[in-house]
Each structure stands twice: as C-alpha cells, then as structure tokens.
Design a protein around this motif. Structure first.
Motif, short mmCIF file in Angstrom:
data_model
loop_
_atom_site.label_atom_id
_atom_site.label_comp_id
_atom_site.label_asym_id
_atom_site.label_seq_id
_atom_site.Cartn_x
_atom_site.Cartn_y
_atom_site.Cartn_z
N MET A 241 -16.89 25.27 -46.05
CA MET A 241 -17.42 26.16 -45.03
C MET A 241 -16.49 26.22 -43.81
N GLU A 242 -15.98 25.09 -43.39
CA GLU A 242 -15.10 25.05 -42.22
C GLU A 242 -13.78 25.75 -42.52
N ALA A 243 -13.29 25.63 -43.76
CA ALA A 243 -12.06 26.33 -44.14
C ALA A 243 -12.25 27.84 -44.11
N GLU A 244 -13.45 28.30 -44.47
CA GLU A 244 -13.74 29.73 -44.39
C GLU A 244 -13.69 30.21 -42.94
N ILE A 245 -14.26 29.42 -42.04
CA ILE A 245 -14.28 29.78 -40.63
C ILE A 245 -12.86 29.85 -40.06
N LEU A 246 -12.04 28.87 -40.42
CA LEU A 246 -10.69 28.80 -39.86
C LEU A 246 -9.73 29.80 -40.49
N SER A 247 -9.94 30.12 -41.76
CA SER A 247 -9.02 31.02 -42.46
C SER A 247 -9.46 32.48 -42.42
N GLY A 248 -10.78 32.70 -42.24
CA GLY A 248 -11.30 34.05 -42.28
C GLY A 248 -11.49 34.57 -43.68
N ILE A 249 -11.44 33.69 -44.66
CA ILE A 249 -11.56 34.09 -46.07
C ILE A 249 -12.76 33.40 -46.70
N ALA A 250 -13.63 34.18 -47.35
CA ALA A 250 -14.77 33.63 -48.06
C ALA A 250 -14.28 32.93 -49.32
N ILE A 251 -14.70 31.71 -49.53
CA ILE A 251 -14.25 30.92 -50.68
C ILE A 251 -15.34 30.91 -51.74
N CYS A 252 -15.04 31.52 -52.89
CA CYS A 252 -16.03 31.59 -53.96
C CYS A 252 -15.48 31.11 -55.30
N ASP A 253 -14.16 30.90 -55.37
CA ASP A 253 -13.55 30.44 -56.61
C ASP A 253 -12.18 29.84 -56.31
N LYS A 254 -11.47 29.42 -57.36
CA LYS A 254 -10.17 28.78 -57.19
C LYS A 254 -9.17 29.69 -56.48
N THR A 255 -9.18 30.97 -56.84
CA THR A 255 -8.23 31.92 -56.25
C THR A 255 -8.46 32.08 -54.75
N SER A 256 -9.72 32.25 -54.35
CA SER A 256 -10.00 32.44 -52.93
C SER A 256 -9.79 31.15 -52.14
N LEU A 257 -10.02 29.99 -52.78
CA LEU A 257 -9.74 28.71 -52.12
C LEU A 257 -8.26 28.59 -51.80
N GLU A 258 -7.43 28.89 -52.78
CA GLU A 258 -6.00 28.79 -52.57
C GLU A 258 -5.51 29.85 -51.58
N ALA A 259 -6.16 31.01 -51.57
CA ALA A 259 -5.80 32.04 -50.58
C ALA A 259 -6.16 31.59 -49.17
N ALA A 260 -7.28 30.91 -49.03
CA ALA A 260 -7.68 30.39 -47.72
C ALA A 260 -6.67 29.37 -47.22
N ALA A 261 -6.22 28.50 -48.12
CA ALA A 261 -5.21 27.51 -47.75
C ALA A 261 -3.91 28.18 -47.34
N GLU A 262 -3.52 29.21 -48.07
CA GLU A 262 -2.30 29.95 -47.72
C GLU A 262 -2.44 30.61 -46.36
N ALA A 263 -3.63 31.12 -46.06
CA ALA A 263 -3.85 31.74 -44.76
C ALA A 263 -3.73 30.73 -43.64
N LEU A 264 -4.21 29.51 -43.88
CA LEU A 264 -4.09 28.45 -42.87
C LEU A 264 -2.64 28.03 -42.68
N LEU A 265 -1.89 27.99 -43.77
CA LEU A 265 -0.45 27.71 -43.65
C LEU A 265 0.23 28.79 -42.84
N ALA A 266 -0.14 30.04 -43.08
CA ALA A 266 0.46 31.16 -42.35
C ALA A 266 0.12 31.10 -40.87
#
Length: 361
Positions: A241-266
């Motif tokens: 939930m906190e990663a969604e808030i910080l990344s702005g990406i809803a996490i619902c599966d492996k792909t969106s989780l990794e996209a959220a992490a990439e957004a945080l790296l960016a």
C-alpha cells in the motif's frame, strides 16, 4: 561540515594516502584551499594530525518517534459503554526507538534523536536507551509537553477496536532544532528517519544530509511525507500500500509491482525493498532485481517485523554487504522478531541473524 569539507573528507576516507595536490585536482580548487579545508576538518575533530588519521564514523543515527504503548485486552467480548475485565500492558514503542533498539542488538553504535516530555515515561525511555548503549543526548527535552503515548483497546482475540495516539510532541522537532544536530548526523555512517516527525523537518534533513538517508514509511497515512524527498533517499522499505502511494501506481500483480519499483527508482530512490508479507520482499537497486523469500520463524507477533527489517538493512550498509545479502539479513532479522511476544525480540543478534540468513560476515 560544509559540502566541500564532506567531499574532501570522503576522498581521504577512500584513500588516506592521497596528497593535497591530488585533492586539489579532484576538487578543481587550489592546493591552498585544500589545506584550509583540511585544517577545518582537524579543528572539528574529523581528522587527527598528520597522515590523515581519521575519526572514522561508526554509528548510525535514527531520528523519529519514541512512544509509551499502553494496551488493554478484554477477557471476553467487548461491551461498549461499560467496564470490561481484561489485561493491561505498558511497553516501550515508537518506530524510531524500535529501529534504534534493533540496530543496537545487532551490535552497531546508535545515536537516537527524538522528543521527550518531562514525565515518568520519558525517564523510562531514557533509562532503557542507556541500558542498551543508545546515545539519546541529542534529543529534544520539552518541559511543556507530554511524552508520546499510544493507547489501544483490543478484544479477546487481540483485534484492536479503538486507539488514541498522542504524538503532538513531535511537532517540536523543527528544522531549526534539527539544524543544530546536522554535524553529528553527518559524521555518522548513515541516518534513518521515520515519518512521525514533521514533513518540513524531513525535507530539511534530506536537503542537508551528506550521508546515506534511509526512510521508514511508518504507515499508509504517513508515507506521503516522503514524496518530496524521494530523490534524496538511499533506501526505503514500503509495504504494498505504501509503495502505491509513493509510486502512484496501483499494484495488482507482478508486472505492476515491478513497474511501481521502477517508478520509485526514476524518482531517485537508490535501493527499494517492497515488503509483501508472507510473499517475501521485492528488491531492486536499478541494476539487480529479485524476490527475496520469507525466512520462516515461529509466528508469535508480527508487530516488530518491519522495524527489525530496516534496522538490519542499516547494519548491512555499515558492513558493505551486497543487495542480496542485505535483503537476506533483513529477512532473517524479521523472522527472529516475529518469534517474540514483545515488539523487539531480545534474542536478536548479528550472530543469530547471519546464521539464519546463511551468510558470512
């Protein structure tokens, strides 16, 4: 320590035999200017005498909350508007204090900066820090405010029904107050901040911190305080939930989780550990990315798992561990934490955590 002094200090730390001429070339300044900066570093106690004998920083600094947790658990089904027989407990808490406690158990030196009132709860927190060897001298001591308390009522199954959090004292940890502590903070190996302190103070710390800065999200409600300083954070450990808030990406599966992490790296974060409960942790630094599985432990209480996790990451940084070994050590510390009724498992040690992680330090 000024920005230029910090730069020269770290070059000397990397190569104690470096000459003033080499330092001048690296910095793009005159040798005489280097000599002045070195003289200032000696005067401030960062360097001792000739040959660049250095006062090597060994400690971690934690800046955040220290609470007294007061809980009541009913013996039977809770009845509203009535007195319920049950059990009450009083224990030390606060995310920052818990992290500092875990780092101390792992064997690293810790300075802890918090805000305390002039009351019996403050004395208990101070005495506990003293017994653990945690340096709390840089904290704020307020005569006109109460030490932070967290009061909760739970039913017979342990499920919390209502709680009151009195943390107004943390508003006193202002940028002006913390500005007087920055030299001490910057002389350490790293700093950890939790989001119990005001956002403007978090921003001040991030703007003036010259060492790696770890951010602890604390909760979904408070995680957003880190948004303005993500580019200045070395390590974060949000849950889904906190990663969604910080990344702005809803996490619902492996792909969106990794996209959220990439957004945080960016956004500038260097090391990201997204905790996934029983599914382990997703870890990435932009070069490597992997899922670190949970290290099984005898589940008693999950409350302190996150605090132990980030504490172990801080310890791992002081030992220059790889991203993989850091994640494994943190997973091991969490597995030890959940085996205790207390938020902090007193059995935590670096020997036990390393053995459980199957790594050699």
């Amino acid at each position: 320590m000024t920005d230029r002094e910090a730069q020269i200090f770290h070059w000397i730390a990397e190569n104690p035999m470096i000459s003033q001429e080499e330092l001048a070339q690296k910095a793009g300044i005159k040798r005489s200017s280097v000599a002045v900066h070195i003289s200032n570093l000696m005067r401030k106690g960062y360097i001792q005498g000739k040959g660049y004998i250095m006062n090597t920083p060994l400690y971690c600094t934690v800046i955040g909350g220290a609470n007294m947790d007061i809980g009541g658990v009913s013996d039977e089904i809770l009845i509203d508007n009535d007195s319920n027989p049950g059990t009450t407990t009083i224990s030390l808490g606060g995310v920052g204090r818990n992290i500092a406690h875990n780092i101390a158990l792992l064997g690293a030196e810790v300075k802890f900066i918090t805000a305390l009132g002039n009351d019996m709860y403050a004395r208990q927190i101070i005495d506990n820090c003293d017994s653990l060897g945690i340096d709390i001298k840089e904290s704020l001591y307020a005569q006109d405010a109460a030490t932070s308390t967290y009061l909760y009522i739970a039913d017979q199954s342990g499920e919390m029904h209502v709680a009151i959090s009195d943390m107004k004292i943390y508003d006193k940890i202002t940028p002006e107050f913390i500005s007087r502590k920055m030299d001490k903070i910057n002389f350490g190996k790293l700093a950890v901040v939790d989001t119990n302190i005001p956002q403007e103070t978090l921003c001040y710390i991030a703007d003036h911190c010259k060492i790696p800065l770890f951010g602890e999200t604390v909760s979904g409600k408070k995680a957003g305080k880190l948004l303005p300083i993500l580019e200045k954070l070395h390590t974060i450990t949000p849950n889904k939930m906190e990663a969604e808030i910080l990344s702005g990406i809803a996490i619902c599966d492996k792909t969106s989780l990794e996209a959220a992490a990439e957004a945080l790296l960016a956004k500038g974060v260097k090391n990201i550990f997204i905790t996934l409960g029983k599914n382990g942790v997703y870890c990435t630094d932009g070069k490597k990315a992997f899922y670190e599985p949970v290290i099984e432990g005898k589940l008693v209480n999950t409350t302190g798992a996150g605090d132990a996790f980030i504490a172990a990451l801080a310890y791992a940084y002081t030992q220059n561990l790889s991203l993989q070994d850091s994640a494994r050590l943190a997973a091991a510390a969490s597995s030890i934490a959940i085996e205790s009724k207390q938020t902090i498992n007193p059995q935590l040690s670096i020997a036990e955590a390393a053995a459980r992680a199957n790594i050699v330090l």
